[in-house]
Design a protein around this motif. Structure first.
Motif, PDB file in Angstrom:
ATOM      1  N   ALA A 162      -4.821 -32.893  -0.109  1.00 24.88           N
ATOM      2  CA  ALA A 162      -5.037 -31.936  -1.188  1.00 24.88           C
ATOM      3  C   ALA A 162      -6.454 -31.577  -1.626  1.00 24.88           C
ATOM      4  CB  ALA A 162      -4.319 -32.292  -2.464  1.00 24.88           C
ATOM      5  N   LEU A 163      -7.085 -30.685  -1.455  1.00 24.91           N
ATOM      6  CA  LEU A 163      -8.398 -30.077  -1.809  1.00 24.91           C
ATOM      7  C   LEU A 163      -8.382 -29.556  -3.071  1.00 24.91           C
ATOM      8  CD1 LEU A 163      -9.312 -28.819   1.773  1.00 24.91           C
ATOM      9  CD2 LEU A 163      -9.734 -31.269   0.757  1.00 24.91           C
ATOM     10  N   ALA A 164      -9.578 -29.861  -3.787  1.00 27.72           N
ATOM     11  CA  ALA A 164      -9.921 -29.168  -5.102  1.00 27.72           C
ATOM     12  C   ALA A 164     -11.305 -28.849  -5.154  1.00 27.72           C
ATOM     13  CB  ALA A 164      -9.617 -29.989  -6.313  1.00 27.72           C
ATOM     14  N   GLU A 165     -11.695 -27.576  -5.099  1.00 30.66           N
ATOM     15  CA  GLU A 165     -12.978 -27.220  -4.795  1.00 30.66           C
ATOM     16  C   GLU A 165     -13.726 -27.785  -3.751  1.00 30.66           C
ATOM     17  OE1 GLU A 165     -15.150 -27.942  -8.385  1.00 30.66           O
ATOM     18  OE2 GLU A 165     -13.825 -26.842  -9.639  1.00 30.66           O
ATOM     19  N   GLY A 166     -12.864 -27.954  -2.612  1.00 33.51           N
ATOM     20  CA  GLY A 166     -13.161 -28.216  -1.229  1.00 33.51           C
ATOM     21  C   GLY A 166     -13.371 -29.857  -1.004  1.00 33.51           C
ATOM     22  N   HIS A 167     -13.017 -30.625  -1.890  1.00 32.70           N
ATOM     23  CA  HIS A 167     -13.082 -32.131  -1.994  1.00 32.70           C
ATOM     24  C   HIS A 167     -11.605 -32.573  -2.011  1.00 32.70           C
ATOM     25  CE1 HIS A 167     -17.421 -32.213  -2.693  1.00 32.70           C
ATOM     26  NE2 HIS A 167     -16.984 -31.398  -3.345  1.00 32.70           N
ATOM     27  N   VAL A 168     -11.664 -33.950  -1.124  1.00 28.15           N
ATOM     28  CA  VAL A 168     -10.028 -34.573  -1.087  1.00 28.15           C
ATOM     29  C   VAL A 168      -9.923 -35.035  -2.402  1.00 28.15           C
ATOM     30  CG1 VAL A 168      -9.029 -36.305   0.225  1.00 28.15           C
ATOM     31  CG2 VAL A 168     -10.436 -34.891   1.457  1.00 28.15           C
ATOM     32  N   VAL A 169      -8.621 -34.715  -2.911  1.00 25.10           N
ATOM     33  CA  VAL A 169      -8.380 -35.355  -4.175  1.00 25.10           C
ATOM     34  C   VAL A 169      -6.773 -36.094  -3.939  1.00 25.10           C
ATOM     35  CG1 VAL A 169      -9.619 -33.986  -5.601  1.00 25.10           C
ATOM     36  CG2 VAL A 169      -7.458 -33.216  -5.114  1.00 25.10           C
ATOM     37  N   GLY A 170      -6.227 -36.031  -2.755  1.00 20.34           N
ATOM     38  CA  GLY A 170      -5.065 -36.594  -2.522  1.00 20.34           C
ATOM     39  C   GLY A 170      -4.624 -36.647  -1.094  1.00 20.34           C
ATOM     40  N   TRP A 171      -3.690 -37.385  -0.713  1.00 18.74           N
ATOM     41  CA  TRP A 171      -3.552 -37.386   0.504  1.00 18.74           C
ATOM     42  C   TRP A 171      -1.965 -37.867   0.778  1.00 18.74           C
ATOM     43  CZ3 TRP A 171      -3.012 -42.672   2.730  1.00 18.74           C
ATOM     44  CH2 TRP A 171      -2.811 -42.921   4.399  1.00 18.74           C
TER      45      TRP A 171
ATOM     46  N   VAL B  56       1.484 -41.782  -0.301  1.00 20.15           N
ATOM     47  CA  VAL B  56       1.135 -40.612  -1.291  1.00 20.15           C
ATOM     48  C   VAL B  56       0.079 -41.082  -2.143  1.00 20.15           C
ATOM     49  CG1 VAL B  56       1.561 -38.924  -3.042  1.00 20.15           C
ATOM     50  CG2 VAL B  56       3.451 -39.536  -1.070  1.00 20.15           C
ATOM     51  N   LEU B  57      -1.276 -40.667  -2.068  1.00 18.76           N
ATOM     52  CA  LEU B  57      -2.145 -41.016  -3.043  1.00 18.76           C
ATOM     53  C   LEU B  57      -3.076 -39.850  -3.638  1.00 18.76           C
ATOM     54  CD1 LEU B  57      -4.014 -43.517  -3.856  1.00 18.76           C
ATOM     55  CD2 LEU B  57      -5.188 -42.988  -1.871  1.00 18.76           C
ATOM     56  N   THR B  58      -3.177 -40.132  -5.047  1.00 15.06           N
ATOM     57  CA  THR B  58      -3.911 -39.052  -5.778  1.00 15.06           C
ATOM     58  C   THR B  58      -5.094 -39.603  -6.441  1.00 15.06           C
ATOM     59  OG1 THR B  58      -1.795 -37.589  -6.177  1.00 15.06           O
ATOM     60  CG2 THR B  58      -3.939 -37.277  -7.572  1.00 15.06           C
ATOM     61  N   HIS B  59      -6.157 -38.929  -6.221  1.00 13.94           N
ATOM     62  CA  HIS B  59      -7.420 -39.634  -7.107  1.00 13.94           C
ATOM     63  C   HIS B  59      -7.238 -39.778  -8.559  1.00 13.94           C
ATOM     64  CE1 HIS B  59     -11.697 -39.799  -8.615  1.00 13.94           C
ATOM     65  NE2 HIS B  59     -11.988 -40.173  -7.391  1.00 13.94           N
ATOM     66  N   PRO B  60      -7.877 -40.766  -9.063  1.00 13.10           N
ATOM     67  CA  PRO B  60      -7.418 -41.133 -10.471  1.00 13.10           C
ATOM     68  C   PRO B  60      -7.666 -40.008 -11.569  1.00 13.10           C
ATOM     69  CG  PRO B  60      -8.210 -43.046  -9.470  1.00 13.10           C
ATOM     70  CD  PRO B  60      -8.519 -41.937  -8.234  1.00 13.10           C
TER      71      PRO B  60
ATOM     72  N   MET C 293      -7.555 -37.138 -11.072  1.00 14.68           N
ATOM     73  CA  MET C 293      -6.804 -35.976 -10.673  1.00 14.68           C
ATOM     74  C   MET C 293      -5.075 -35.995 -11.059  1.00 14.68           C
ATOM     75  SD  MET C 293      -8.719 -33.412 -10.171  1.00 14.68           S
ATOM     76  CE  MET C 293      -7.453 -32.208  -9.546  1.00 14.68           C
ATOM     77  N   ARG C 294      -4.681 -37.041 -11.349  1.00 14.59           N
ATOM     78  CA  ARG C 294      -3.415 -37.603 -11.547  1.00 14.59           C
ATOM     79  C   ARG C 294      -2.788 -36.425 -12.927  1.00 14.59           C
ATOM     80  NH1 ARG C 294      -4.422 -43.658 -10.477  1.00 14.59           N
ATOM     81  NH2 ARG C 294      -4.485 -43.488  -8.274  1.00 14.59           N
ATOM     82  N   ARG C 295      -1.543 -36.531 -12.483  1.00 12.11           N
ATOM     83  CA  ARG C 295      -0.822 -35.605 -13.712  1.00 12.11           C
ATOM     84  C   ARG C 295      -1.325 -34.376 -13.575  1.00 12.11           C
ATOM     85  NH1 ARG C 295       2.608 -39.055 -15.400  1.00 12.11           N
ATOM     86  NH2 ARG C 295       3.460 -37.642 -17.113  1.00 12.11           N
ATOM     87  N   ARG C 296      -1.679 -33.962 -12.449  1.00 14.04           N
ATOM     88  CA  ARG C 296      -2.121 -32.302 -12.312  1.00 14.04           C
ATOM     89  C   ARG C 296      -1.264 -31.531 -11.163  1.00 14.04           C
ATOM     90  NH1 ARG C 296      -8.536 -31.678 -13.410  1.00 14.04           N
ATOM     91  NH2 ARG C 296      -8.662 -32.970 -15.070  1.00 14.04           N
ATOM     92  N   GLY C 297      -0.196 -32.289 -10.689  1.00 13.42           N
ATOM     93  CA  GLY C 297       0.441 -31.733  -9.564  1.00 13.42           C
ATOM     94  C   GLY C 297       0.063 -31.828  -8.265  1.00 13.42           C
ATOM     95  N   VAL C 298      -0.982 -32.656  -8.200  1.00 16.91           N
ATOM     96  CA  VAL C 298      -1.489 -32.785  -6.641  1.00 16.91           C
ATOM     97  C   VAL C 298      -0.365 -33.607  -5.768  1.00 16.91           C
ATOM     98  CG1 VAL C 298      -3.131 -34.151  -5.433  1.00 16.91           C
ATOM     99  CG2 VAL C 298      -3.584 -33.163  -7.604  1.00 16.91           C
ATOM    100  N   ALA C 299       0.114 -34.836  -6.275  1.00 15.28           N
ATOM    101  CA  ALA C 299       1.026 -35.407  -5.409  1.00 15.28           C
ATOM    102  C   ALA C 299       2.395 -34.602  -5.126  1.00 15.28           C
ATOM    103  CB  ALA C 299       1.679 -36.678  -5.917  1.00 15.28           C
ATOM    104  N   GLY C 300       2.837 -33.858  -6.001  1.00 13.37           N
ATOM    105  CA  GLY C 300       3.880 -32.933  -5.925  1.00 13.37           C
ATOM    106  C   GLY C 300       3.486 -31.861  -5.194  1.00 13.37           C
ATOM    107  N   ARG C 301       2.400 -31.155  -4.997  1.00 15.00           N
ATOM    108  CA  ARG C 301       2.047 -30.369  -3.848  1.00 15.00           C
ATOM    109  C   ARG C 301       2.005 -30.713  -2.604  1.00 15.00           C
ATOM    110  NH1 ARG C 301      -0.951 -25.550  -5.726  1.00 15.00           N
ATOM    111  NH2 ARG C 301      -0.989 -25.556  -7.967  1.00 15.00           N
TER     112      ARG C 301
END
Length: 158
Positions: free
Chosen positions: A45-54, A80-84, A86-94
């Motif tokens: 998962a990328l946010a503004e081009g940076h990895v925030v989840g896997w 499944v991993l989300t950057h701390p 970015m948690r609770r912003r829907g990253v893992a769900g996406r």
């Protein structure tokens, strides 16, 4: 902030390595660095081009163990991993939705995952329960139908 989920590429390795270390997933970080990390189906998962989840998943085949109510072939969520931050912003769900969607298109109907072996896995358990995962009788595995996962994913947002 817009989140985009894409297949893992070489350009993402350094940031994924850093994310793995942030979460003390040291062994996986070492495997990624040495190119020994098993490459199954992987998304970032990328946010503004940076990895925030896997997410890493595996397609299971007909020769694999049958699970009660989950005939093969089925898909398996490995990590499944989300950057701390970015948690609770829907990253893992996406990430989960993209994997489930692709696996459904490939003809799979079920998904399973192994239980977390970390100190506090309550958040992970709650996340997967919200997507329809239930403990499979006689196993440590949790499973869900892909239709249920995708329905829950649609209800949680974009």
């Amino acid at each position: 902030m817009s989140i985009k989920v894409v297949r893992l590429a070489d350009a993402h390795h350094q940031e994924l390595y850093d994310l793995l270390l942030t979460e003390n997933w040291t062994q996986l970080a070492k495997e990624l660095e040495s190119s020994d990390l098993q490459v199954f189906t992987q998304y970032v998962a990328l946010a503004e081009g940076h990895v925030v989840g896997w997410l890493e998943g595996t397609l299971r085949y007909e020769t694999d163990t049958e699970m009660p109510g989950f005939p093969t072939p089925w898909s398996q969520v490995n990590y499944v991993l989300t950057h701390p931050s970015m948690r609770r912003r829907g990253v893992a769900g996406r990430l989960l939705r993209r994997f489930a969607h692709d696996e459904r298109r490939a003809g799979r109907r079920f998904m399973v995952l192994w239980p977390e072996r970390r100190d506090d896995s309550s958040g992970r358990l709650a996340f997967f329960t919200a997507y329809g995962f239930r403990q499979l009788p006689g196993t440590e595995l949790r499973g869900a139908g892909l239709d249920r996962v995708l329905t829950a994913a649609a209800a949680t947002g974009p």
